[in-house]
Design a protein around this motif. Structure first.
Motif, mmCIF file in Angstrom:
data_model
loop_
_atom_site.group_PDB
_atom_site.id
_atom_site.type_symbol
_atom_site.label_atom_id
_atom_site.label_comp_id
_atom_site.label_asym_id
_atom_site.label_seq_id
_atom_site.Cartn_x
_atom_site.Cartn_y
_atom_site.Cartn_z
ATOM 1 N N LEU A 295 -71.035 119.400 51.539
ATOM 2 C CA LEU A 295 -69.557 119.580 51.858
ATOM 3 C C LEU A 295 -68.760 118.558 51.313
ATOM 4 C CD1 LEU A 295 -69.612 121.627 55.400
ATOM 5 C CD2 LEU A 295 -69.490 122.738 53.103
ATOM 6 N N ILE A 296 -69.136 117.380 51.529
ATOM 7 C CA ILE A 296 -68.445 116.233 50.834
ATOM 8 C C ILE A 296 -68.399 116.366 49.278
ATOM 9 C CG2 ILE A 296 -68.285 113.626 50.608
ATOM 10 C CD1 ILE A 296 -69.163 113.515 53.492
ATOM 11 N N GLY A 297 -69.520 116.452 48.793
ATOM 12 C CA GLY A 297 -69.741 116.739 47.225
ATOM 13 C C GLY A 297 -68.917 117.923 46.726
ATOM 14 N N ALA A 298 -69.008 118.932 47.685
ATOM 15 C CA ALA A 298 -68.299 120.420 47.267
ATOM 16 C C ALA A 298 -67.596 120.864 48.262
ATOM 17 C CB ALA A 298 -69.240 121.434 46.869
ATOM 18 N N PRO A 299 -66.299 120.263 48.628
ATOM 19 C CA PRO A 299 -65.219 120.399 49.449
ATOM 20 C C PRO A 299 -64.917 121.758 49.825
ATOM 21 C CG PRO A 299 -64.583 118.489 48.278
ATOM 22 C CD PRO A 299 -65.784 119.278 47.453
ATOM 23 N N LEU A 300 -64.557 122.237 50.977
ATOM 24 C CA LEU A 300 -64.186 123.529 51.357
ATOM 25 C C LEU A 300 -62.755 123.685 50.522
ATOM 26 C CD1 LEU A 300 -65.080 123.608 55.089
ATOM 27 C CD2 LEU A 300 -66.275 124.831 53.662
ATOM 28 N N PRO A 301 -62.518 125.071 50.307
ATOM 29 C CA PRO A 301 -61.142 125.267 49.883
ATOM 30 C C PRO A 301 -60.137 124.801 50.565
ATOM 31 C CG PRO A 301 -62.584 127.213 50.108
ATOM 32 C CD PRO A 301 -63.152 126.197 50.630
ATOM 33 N N THR A 302 -58.956 124.625 50.325
ATOM 34 C CA THR A 302 -57.706 124.094 51.072
ATOM 35 C C THR A 302 -57.225 124.741 52.239
ATOM 36 O OG1 THR A 302 -56.883 122.884 48.907
ATOM 37 C CG2 THR A 302 -55.379 123.369 50.809
ATOM 38 N N VAL A 303 -57.190 124.383 53.454
ATOM 39 C CA VAL A 303 -56.847 124.998 54.611
ATOM 40 C C VAL A 303 -55.270 125.232 54.447
ATOM 41 C CG1 VAL A 303 -58.701 124.464 55.716
ATOM 42 C CG2 VAL A 303 -56.696 123.056 55.888
ATOM 43 N N ALA A 304 -54.844 126.267 55.049
ATOM 44 C CA ALA A 304 -53.616 126.523 55.213
ATOM 45 C C ALA A 304 -52.705 125.898 56.168
ATOM 46 C CB ALA A 304 -53.172 128.040 55.620
ATOM 47 N N GLY A 305 -51.471 125.474 55.981
ATOM 48 C CA GLY A 305 -50.579 124.517 56.960
ATOM 49 C C GLY A 305 -50.245 123.351 56.417
ATOM 50 N N GLU A 306 -49.830 122.408 57.211
ATOM 51 C CA GLU A 306 -49.568 120.918 57.016
ATOM 52 C C GLU A 306 -50.954 120.319 56.904
ATOM 53 O OE1 GLU A 306 -46.901 119.512 55.733
ATOM 54 O OE2 GLU A 306 -45.747 121.190 55.868
ATOM 55 N N ALA A 307 -51.001 119.396 56.102
ATOM 56 C CA ALA A 307 -52.121 118.345 56.047
ATOM 57 C C ALA A 307 -52.368 117.557 57.224
ATOM 58 C CB ALA A 307 -52.173 117.266 54.952
ATOM 59 N N SER A 308 -51.276 117.461 57.919
ATOM 60 C CA SER A 308 -51.285 116.509 59.232
ATOM 61 C C SER A 308 -51.695 117.319 60.463
ATOM 62 C CB SER A 308 -49.791 116.103 59.555
ATOM 63 O OG SER A 308 -49.126 117.100 59.634
ATOM 64 N N ASP A 309 -51.875 118.853 60.258
ATOM 65 C CA ASP A 309 -52.344 119.495 61.095
ATOM 66 C C ASP A 309 -53.661 119.948 61.024
ATOM 67 O OD1 ASP A 309 -49.847 120.080 62.309
ATOM 68 O OD2 ASP A 309 -49.031 121.664 61.034
ATOM 69 N N ASN A 310 -54.291 119.521 59.953
ATOM 70 C CA ASN A 310 -55.820 119.847 59.766
ATOM 71 C C ASN A 310 -56.729 118.501 59.624
ATOM 72 O OD1 ASN A 310 -55.761 122.938 59.525
ATOM 73 N ND2 ASN A 310 -54.175 122.137 57.998
ATOM 74 N N PHE A 311 -57.851 118.428 60.260
ATOM 75 C CA PHE A 311 -58.894 117.319 60.057
ATOM 76 C C PHE A 311 -60.493 117.748 59.708
ATOM 77 C CE2 PHE A 311 -60.742 113.227 61.796
ATOM 78 C CZ PHE A 311 -60.072 112.501 60.816
ATOM 79 N N VAL A 312 -60.343 118.721 58.807
ATOM 80 C CA VAL A 312 -61.547 119.537 58.609
ATOM 81 C C VAL A 312 -62.654 118.452 57.922
ATOM 82 C CG1 VAL A 312 -62.702 121.257 57.455
ATOM 83 C CG2 VAL A 312 -60.589 121.798 58.588
ATOM 84 N N MET A 313 -61.950 117.847 56.836
ATOM 85 C CA MET A 313 -62.780 116.742 55.784
ATOM 86 C C MET A 313 -62.986 115.823 56.757
ATOM 87 S SD MET A 313 -64.741 116.239 53.474
ATOM 88 C CE MET A 313 -64.387 117.739 52.361
ATOM 89 N N GLY A 314 -62.144 115.499 57.726
ATOM 90 C CA GLY A 314 -62.215 113.961 58.339
ATOM 91 C C GLY A 314 -63.448 114.319 59.324
ATOM 92 N N TYR A 315 -63.610 115.679 59.977
ATOM 93 C CA TYR A 315 -64.696 115.898 60.992
ATOM 94 C C TYR A 315 -65.857 115.811 60.337
ATOM 95 C CZ TYR A 315 -61.576 117.112 64.666
ATOM 96 O OH TYR A 315 -60.249 117.010 65.564
ATOM 97 N N ILE A 316 -65.922 116.284 59.063
ATOM 98 C CA ILE A 316 -67.039 116.308 58.016
ATOM 99 C C ILE A 316 -67.540 115.100 57.904
ATOM 100 C CG2 ILE A 316 -68.071 117.205 56.017
ATOM 101 C CD1 ILE A 316 -66.209 119.648 56.109
ATOM 102 N N ARG A 317 -66.604 114.192 57.405
ATOM 103 C CA ARG A 317 -66.994 112.860 57.156
ATOM 104 C C ARG A 317 -67.579 112.002 58.252
ATOM 105 N NH1 ARG A 317 -64.923 110.025 52.756
ATOM 106 N NH2 ARG A 317 -64.134 108.334 53.986
#
Length: 247
Positions: free
Chosen positions: A60-82
Motif C-alpha cells: 500500500l505504501i508502494g501503490a497508495p489507496l485512492p485519495t479519500v474525501a474530505g480535508e487532509a487534516s481529517d484523514n490519517f490513512v497513510m499515516g496509520y499504514i506507515r
C-alpha cells in the motif's frame, strides 16, 4: 553419511525407522521427536505475522489507496499504514535478532536456517533427492528430524538472507526521516554508500518484498504438501515442537 531413509514396505521398521536431519544426526527410533524449542516457535510465528503486516502495508505504501474525501487534516490513512509498517519492521528486527541469539544457546535444529553445509557431498545428494521428490519423480520420501536439506537451503537463502536484507534496507530508509544523528543512520547509513540514490534503495527494498511473497507462498505450499504426502508432521511441529513420523 546421511542417515535419512526412504521408507519402503519391506525395509521400514514399525514407525521406528531411523530419521536424520540435514547434518546427519540420528533420531532415536520412536515415532515422536522433540525438535523445535519454544523460543524458536515463538519467533517463527511472530516473524510470520510481522512479515504479513509488512507485505500488506509495504504494497500500500508502494501503490497508495485512492485519495479519500474530505480535508487532509481529517484523514490519517497513510499515516496509520506507515506506522503499522514501521512498527512491524521493528518487531521483526527484534525477533530476528532474538532468533540469531537463540541459535547460539538452543539445540542443533535452531541453527539450521543460518548455514548450508556446502562442503558435504552427501548433503547435495540429499538436496537432489528432495528436488526429485517435490517434482514427483521419487516414489517415497526420506525422513528428517529437522529441515530436510532442500528446506534448509531454501530457509537460509529465501528467509534468513532476504529478511536480513529487508531489515538493513528498511532501517536505512527509515533513517532518512530520523536524521543523520539517529542510531538508525549510524548503523545503517552505509547503505547509501552502495546506492547513493535513495530511490534505488526503495526499489531494491520493494523487489525484496516480492521475493519474500514468493518465498512465503512456496513455504506454505511445501509445508502443507509434506504434512500430507511425506507422513511426517510439519505444520503441527511448529506449534507443539514435536515431529511425528506416521505410517
Amino acid at each position: 553419511m546421511m542417515d535419512a531413509i526412504a521408507p519402503g514396505s519391506d525395509t521400514r521398521p514399525d514407525l521406528a525407522a531411523l530419521a536424520a536431519d540435514a547434518s546427519g544426526e540420528r533420531a532415536v527410533g520412536r515415532p515422536t521427536v522433540y525438535v523445535y524449542e519454544a523460543p524458536v516457535r515463538i519467533c517463527h510465528w511472530v516473524n510470520a505475522f510481522s512479515i504479513l503486516v509488512l507485505m500488506v502495508t509495504g504494497y500500500l505504501i508502494g501503490a497508495p489507496l485512492p485519495t479519500v474525501a474530505g480535508e487532509a487534516s481529517d484523514n490519517f490513512v497513510m499515516g496509520y499504514i506507515r506506522f503499522a509498517h514501521f512498527a512491524a519492521g521493528q518487531v521483526l528486527a527484534v525477533f530476528f535478532l532474538t532468533r540469531i541469539l537463540w541459535a547460539f544457546v538452543g539445540n542443533h535444529h535452531s541453527r539450521q536456517i543460518f548455514y548450508i553445509p556446502v562442503h558435504r557431498k552427501q548433503f547435495w545428494k540429499e538436496v537432489l533427492h528432495e528436488i526429485r521428490w517435490y517434482a514427483f519423480l521419487e516414489r517415497e520420501p526420506k525422513m528428517y528430524v529437522g529441515h530436510n536439506p532442500l528446506a534448509q537451503t531454501a530457509m537460509f537463502t529465501g528467509f534468513t538472507l532476504f529478511v536480513a536484507f529487508m531489515i538493513v534496507t528498511g532501517f536505512a530508509l527509515y533513517s532518512e526521516g530520523t536524521g543523520i544523528d539517529s542510531w538508525q543512520h549510524k548503523l545503517f547509513g552505509w547503505v547509501f554508500a552502495i546506492w547513493p540514490n535513495s530511490q534505488d534503495v526503495h526499489t531494491w527494498h520493494h523487489l525484496g518484498m516480492w521475493a519474500l511473497v514468493v518465498f512465503v507462498m512456496v513455504h506454505i505450499y511445501a509445508a502443507i504438501r509434506e504434512d500430507i504426502m511425506s507422513r511426517q508432521s510439519i505444520i503441527s511441529s511448529m506449534v507443539s515442537g514435536e515431529r511425528q513420523f506416521r505410517d
